[in-house]
Design a protein around this motif. Structure first.
Motif, PDB file in Angstrom:
ATOM      1  N   VAL A   1       6.533   3.800   4.812  1.00 30.62           N
ATOM      2  CA  VAL A   1       7.235   3.230   5.975  1.00 30.62           C
ATOM      3  C   VAL A   1       8.481   2.485   5.509  1.00 30.62           C
ATOM      4  N   LEU A   2       8.362   1.742   4.423  1.00 28.17           N
ATOM      5  CA  LEU A   2       9.483   0.969   3.902  1.00 28.17           C
ATOM      6  C   LEU A   2      10.640   1.874   3.491  1.00 28.17           C
ATOM      7  N   ILE A   3      10.330   2.976   2.828  1.00 20.75           N
ATOM      8  CA  ILE A   3      11.376   3.913   2.419  1.00 20.75           C
ATOM      9  C   ILE A   3      12.110   4.454   3.636  1.00 20.75           C
ATOM     10  N   CYS A   4      11.365   4.753   4.690  1.00 21.41           N
ATOM     11  CA  CYS A   4      11.992   5.223   5.929  1.00 21.41           C
ATOM     12  C   CYS A   4      12.875   4.140   6.541  1.00 21.41           C
ATOM     13  N   ILE A   5      12.420   2.893   6.495  1.00 22.22           N
ATOM     14  CA  ILE A   5      13.229   1.781   7.011  1.00 22.22           C
ATOM     15  C   ILE A   5      14.527   1.664   6.216  1.00 22.22           C
ATOM     16  N   LEU A   6      14.421   1.797   4.901  1.00 21.61           N
ATOM     17  CA  LEU A   6      15.609   1.730   4.044  1.00 21.61           C
ATOM     18  C   LEU A   6      16.564   2.874   4.333  1.00 21.61           C
ATOM     19  N   ASP A   7      16.005   4.007   4.770  1.00 22.99           N
ATOM     20  CA  ASP A   7      16.835   5.168   5.138  1.00 22.99           C
ATOM     21  C   ASP A   7      17.330   5.078   6.580  1.00 22.99           C
ATOM     22  N   GLU A   8      17.087   3.921   7.231  1.00 19.72           N
ATOM     23  CA  GLU A   8      17.581   3.606   8.578  1.00 19.72           C
ATOM     24  C   GLU A   8      16.944   4.477   9.660  1.00 19.72           C
ATOM     25  N   PHE A   9      15.696   4.891   9.460  1.00 25.62           N
ATOM     26  CA  PHE A   9      14.963   5.599  10.503  1.00 25.62           C
ATOM     27  C   PHE A   9      14.566   4.615  11.592  1.00 25.62           C
ATOM     28  N   LEU A  53      14.761  -4.442  -1.692  1.00 28.85           N
ATOM     29  CA  LEU A  53      15.737  -3.979  -2.676  1.00 28.85           C
ATOM     30  C   LEU A  53      15.785  -4.917  -3.874  1.00 28.85           C
ATOM     31  N   GLU A  54      15.704  -6.211  -3.609  1.00 31.69           N
ATOM     32  CA  GLU A  54      15.798  -7.175  -4.685  1.00 31.69           C
ATOM     33  C   GLU A  54      14.617  -7.098  -5.654  1.00 31.69           C
ATOM     34  N   TYR A  55      13.415  -6.884  -5.087  1.00 36.35           N
ATOM     35  CA  TYR A  55      12.207  -6.870  -5.909  1.00 36.35           C
ATOM     36  C   TYR A  55      11.620  -5.469  -6.108  1.00 36.35           C
ATOM     37  N   GLU A  56      12.368  -4.466  -5.654  1.00 31.92           N
ATOM     38  CA  GLU A  56      11.983  -3.060  -5.852  1.00 31.92           C
ATOM     39  C   GLU A  56      10.572  -2.802  -5.343  1.00 31.92           C
ATOM     40  N   LEU A  57      10.266  -3.316  -4.156  1.00 29.04           N
ATOM     41  CA  LEU A  57       8.936  -3.168  -3.592  1.00 29.04           C
ATOM     42  C   LEU A  57       8.648  -1.735  -3.162  1.00 29.04           C
ATOM     43  N   HIS A  58       9.698  -0.931  -3.007  1.00 30.23           N
ATOM     44  CA  HIS A  58       9.535   0.444  -2.556  1.00 30.23           C
ATOM     45  C   HIS A  58       9.263   1.410  -3.702  1.00 30.23           C
ATOM     46  N   LYS A  59       9.284   0.913  -4.951  1.00 29.56           N
ATOM     47  CA  LYS A  59       9.116   1.790  -6.116  1.00 29.56           C
ATOM     48  C   LYS A  59       7.643   2.159  -6.284  1.00 29.56           C
ATOM     49  N   SER A  81       0.840  -1.192   0.000  1.00 29.92           N
ATOM     50  CA  SER A  81       0.000   0.000   0.000  1.00 29.92           C
ATOM     51  C   SER A  81       0.881   1.250   0.000  1.00 29.92           C
ATOM     52  N   ARG A  82       0.268   2.386  -0.295  1.00 32.32           N
ATOM     53  CA  ARG A  82       1.023   3.647  -0.308  1.00 32.32           C
ATOM     54  C   ARG A  82       1.696   3.900   1.033  1.00 32.32           C
ATOM     55  N   ARG A  83       0.964   3.717   2.120  1.00 34.88           N
ATOM     56  CA  ARG A  83       1.539   3.967   3.448  1.00 34.88           C
ATOM     57  C   ARG A  83       2.630   2.961   3.777  1.00 34.88           C
ATOM     58  N   GLU A  84       2.437   1.703   3.394  1.00 33.71           N
ATOM     59  CA  GLU A  84       3.476   0.704   3.626  1.00 33.71           C
ATOM     60  C   GLU A  84       4.753   1.073   2.891  1.00 33.71           C
ATOM     61  N   LYS A  85       4.626   1.579   1.667  1.00 34.80           N
ATOM     62  CA  LYS A  85       5.810   2.011   0.911  1.00 34.80           C
ATOM     63  C   LYS A  85       6.511   3.174   1.601  1.00 34.80           C
ATOM     64  N   VAL A 124       3.113   2.313  12.970  1.00 31.67           N
ATOM     65  CA  VAL A 124       4.333   1.964  12.233  1.00 31.67           C
ATOM     66  C   VAL A 124       4.637   0.486  12.394  1.00 31.67           C
ATOM     67  N   GLU A 125       4.534  -0.010  13.618  1.00 33.74           N
ATOM     68  CA  GLU A 125       4.810  -1.423  13.871  1.00 33.74           C
ATOM     69  C   GLU A 125       3.808  -2.322  13.148  1.00 33.74           C
ATOM     70  N   THR A 126       2.552  -1.877  13.070  1.00 32.53           N
ATOM     71  CA  THR A 126       1.543  -2.650  12.335  1.00 32.53           C
ATOM     72  C   THR A 126       1.903  -2.738  10.855  1.00 32.53           C
ATOM     73  N   HIS A 127       2.305  -1.604  10.261  1.00 31.89           N
ATOM     74  CA  HIS A 127       2.711  -1.611   8.852  1.00 31.89           C
ATOM     75  C   HIS A 127       3.939  -2.500   8.638  1.00 31.89           C
ATOM     76  N   ARG A 128       4.888  -2.420   9.568  1.00 29.14           N
ATOM     77  CA  ARG A 128       6.087  -3.252   9.460  1.00 29.14           C
ATOM     78  C   ARG A 128       5.708  -4.729   9.520  1.00 29.14           C
ATOM     79  N   ARG A 129       4.828  -5.070  10.466  1.00 20.79           N
ATOM     80  CA  ARG A 129       4.395  -6.458  10.623  1.00 20.79           C
ATOM     81  C   ARG A 129       3.650  -6.944   9.382  1.00 20.79           C
ATOM     82  N   ASN A 130       2.802  -6.076   8.821  1.00 23.35           N
ATOM     83  CA  ASN A 130       2.077  -6.445   7.602  1.00 23.35           C
ATOM     84  C   ASN A 130       3.040  -6.741   6.456  1.00 23.35           C
ATOM     85  N   MET A 131       4.093  -5.928   6.336  1.00 18.11           N
ATOM     86  CA  MET A 131       5.064  -6.136   5.260  1.00 18.11           C
ATOM     87  C   MET A 131       5.864  -7.416   5.474  1.00 18.11           C
TER      88      MET A 131
END
Length: 213
Positions: free
Chosen positions: A159-167, A207-213, A153-157, A183-190
């Motif tokens: 959150v994911l981008i922030c995780i990739l940026d080491e937030f 990163l491998e499947y470009e899920l954040h794009k 989902s848009r919100r999951e992406k 945030v934890e719910t979105h992380r758990r869903n992913m």
């Protein structure tokens, strides 16, 4: 009599399912649990035949709970009860031993039919789930879904981008103006959607499947 055990982290869902099944002459709810760990401990003593199992739970998620339950008690029949409609998640649950998959907005007839069918040794997908699975089979695979990975989902992406940026979780919450728990719910869903075991695995898969794009 079909002995049913319900596992869901929301009491309202459990109570709704109990109410839905209470007048079924051939079905008895023999126990409930709010998480996977308790379910694994309590199910053997109830001698349940069928387990209605939520997927998105804190701690031990439904997929891992299903796997552990069936490893210890292969005679159990598990039906996933979920709001998740991603074909990859449905297939992942089925590949880990679930014999049925029913969406939480399903009616009484579907839930009863699912319980009866899997108790008889058959499989059951409600109409919506069956359509989702069939459509995923018919679609031409692309790089992103070549391994049946779901669309985030848009919100999951976000959150994911922030995780990739080491937030940190709190930093993500502050940046997106959402709560720490959200945030934890979105992380758990992913984690559930991708099958990753932890955040490091989620980063690698993203990163491998470009899920954040």
């Amino acid at each position: 009599m079909i002995r049913v055990f319900i596992v869901d982290d929301h009491k309202m869902v459990i109570e709704g399912l109990e109410l839905l099944l209470q007048n079924e002459a051939e079905i008895e709810v023999v126990g409930t649990a709010l998480n996977g760990e308790d379910a694994i401990q309590r199910i053997p003593e109830t001698q349940a035949d069928v387990v209605l199992l939520d997927i998105n739970m804190p701690g031990l998620n439904g997929i891992d709970t299903c796997k552990k339950l069936l490893k210890q008690h292969p005679e159990l029949k598990v039906i996933a009860i979920s709001m998740h409609k991603e074909s990859s998640l449905i297939k992942l649950m089925l590949s880990n031993g679930a014999k049925g998959y029913v969406l939480k907005n399903a009616g009484q007839e579907d839930v009863v039919k699912a319980i009866t069918k899997v108790y008889e040794g058959k499989s059951y997908l409600d109409a919506d789930v069956n359509e989702i699975v069939m459509n995923s089979i018919l679609q031409q695979p692309s790089k992103q879904n070549s391994n049946n990975f779901p669309t985030l989902s848009r919100r999951e992406k976000e959150v994911l981008i922030c995780i990739l940026d080491e937030f940190t979780t709190q930093e993500i919450a502050d940046k997106l103006n959402i709560s720490f728990g959200t945030v934890e719910t979105h992380r758990r869903n992913m984690l559930i959607k991708t099958g990753a075991r932890n955040t490091a695995g989620l980063v690698r898969i993203a990163l491998e499947y470009e899920l954040h794009k």
